[in-house]
Scaffold this active site. Structure first.
Site, PDB file in Angstrom:
ATOM      1  N   ASP A  11       0.858  -1.187   0.000  1.00  0.00           N
ATOM      2  CA  ASP A  11       0.000   0.000   0.000  1.00  0.00           C
ATOM      3  C   ASP A  11       0.895   1.238   0.000  1.00  0.00           C
ATOM      4  O   ASP A  11       1.630   1.475   0.957  1.00  0.00           O
ATOM      5  CB  ASP A  11      -0.889  -0.034   1.252  1.00  0.00           C
ATOM      6  N   ASP A 105      -2.561   2.375  -6.380  1.00  0.00           N
ATOM      7  CA  ASP A 105      -1.557   2.448  -5.311  1.00  0.00           C
ATOM      8  C   ASP A 105      -1.582   1.255  -4.351  1.00  0.00           C
ATOM      9  O   ASP A 105      -1.086   1.340  -3.244  1.00  0.00           O
ATOM     10  CB  ASP A 105      -1.739   3.745  -4.520  1.00  0.00           C
ATOM     11  N   GLU A 106      -2.166   0.136  -4.801  1.00  0.00           N
ATOM     12  CA  GLU A 106      -2.358  -0.964  -3.872  1.00  0.00           C
ATOM     13  C   GLU A 106      -2.389  -2.290  -4.626  1.00  0.00           C
ATOM     14  O   GLU A 106      -3.007  -2.375  -5.689  1.00  0.00           O
ATOM     15  CB  GLU A 106      -3.711  -0.729  -3.201  1.00  0.00           C
TER      16      GLU A 106
END
Length: 351
Positions: A11, A105-106
């Site tokens: 993350d 973003d993960e």
DNA sequence: TCTGGGGTCCTAGGACCC
DNA sequence: TCTGGGGTCCTAGGACCC
């Protein structure tokens, strides 16, 4: 330590803000927010840790963020850079095992095959920082559910490892809201049973839980116990819906203006369909009134469509059949019921 | 004080068919 | 005159996520 399954959740920390800081190092140390106009109806997408000290959070109205932190600096999204950085991170991760991308973003990475998963977790976090300059937090546990919680446990730049057998104990003191899939509504329902922590949900008599949650009760309790057998799925599959929507700075009742907006949105939706080689059977129009109440109205067509003109014509027909002339704060156009067009294959079969 | 934009998944009711 | 059960498709709304 023997890991039968080792699932890493990565993350990125304050991703949009930290990308801005890569290109604008002079802003480092300032309270920054990436998001919409604080004088309009924007919200915060990402806040720097300096801004968070003032209580600024993502999804908060920008105007409220400005009130909490009068010196906050608002910057826009740099989408090309965000895409570039995201790709860089994902490419790097994919070298370690099957990758399931959850957003820009993960992501989850299945590193069960690694000889030393714990070493790999630290290595990946360092490699991301070294190669992209961006901070990330990682969680390593035997499953997706607990890894997701673990990566959030020690932000920023954390590396939380929960070994096989420790999952339930790790979750027990945390709020049920920490579990992916338990939102405000479910938490409210649980509070009626006097359940606030994962440990309480893990321990409660299942028959009591069933009264409120029916067949979902079992899954809910399993989650609180840190049990999750879902595999990392590295095939994203085909999109199920595509949409565009727009919130006006001032509420709109001018039909021509609304039609112009729908035309723009239909054009973008059409482009996106064509780029993915898909056609749509359903067109959806979304409206939001001044009081924030929101409706969708849809129409399904026999023959799949992808042109801007067809999407627009359908959307406008739906709109006119349902709009009473009242002011709107948002309008949206979308498509669903998507499939690959069949034309080419049929020609091949016939020849 | 006001509440973005882009998604996924689930549920429930009604139409329609056998 | 009374009135089954099951399946599929469509519509609409809601919870939730980043």
């Amino acid at each position: 330590m023997f890991w039968k399954r080792a699932i890493l959740h990565v993350d990125m920390d304050a991703f949009f803000v930290n990308i801005h800081l890569l290109d604008h190092p002079e802003d480092r140390g300032l309270p920054i927010a990436v998001g919409g106009n604080p004088n309009g109806r924007g919200v915060v997408a990402s806040a720097s840790y300096e801004a968070r000290q003032f209580g600024v959070r993502s999804a908060m109205p920008s105007s409220q963020a400005l009130r909490l932190c009068p010196t906050i600096k608002f910057v826009g999204h740099n989408w090309p850079r965000i895409g570039e950085c995201s790709r860089q991170v994902m490419d790097l991760l994919a070298a370690y095992g099957p990758l399931e991308k959850m957003s820009v973003d993960e992501a989850y990475v299945d590193i069960s095959e690694a000889a030393d998963p714990e070493g790999v977790a630290f290595k990946i976090r360092a490699q991301i920082k070294r190669e992209t300059g961006l901070p990330a937090s990682v969680g390593l546990t035997p499953n997706k559910l607990v890894s997701k919680v673990a990566s959030d446990f020690d932000k920023p730049e954390g590396c939380t490892i929960i070994r096989p057998g420790e999952e339930r104990l790790f979750l027990a003191p945390l709020s049920v809201r920490a579990i992916h899939g338990i939102g405000p509504r479910t938490a409210e329902q649980l509070a009626l049973l006097n359940i606030y922590k994962c440990g309480e949900l893990a321990d409660i008599d299942l028959s009591q839980l069933r009264l409120k949650f029916g067949k979902n009760a079992e899954l809910l309790q399993e989650r609180a116990r840190g049990i999750d057998h879902r595999p990392v799925n590295d095939d994203p599959g085909q999109a199920k819906s595509i949409s565009q929507e727009w919130t006006f700075n001032d509420d709109i009742e001018d039909e021509n203006y609304l039609f112009d907006m729908m035309e723009k949105m239909a054009g973008q939706v059409s482009e996106s369909l064509k780029k993915r080689n898909l056609v749509a059977h359903t067109v959806v129009v979304k409206y939001r009134w001044v009081d924030f109440s929101t409706f969708t109205r849809q129409r399904t067509v026999e023959v799949g469509i992808d042109s801007a003109a067809e999407i627009l014509a359908t959307a406008q027909a739906v709109f006119q059949a349902n709009w009473n002339g009242e002011k709107l704060r948002l309008i949206g156009v979308g498509v669903s019921n998507l499939e690959r067009p069949l034309g080419r294959q049929l020609t091949l079969f016939n020849s």
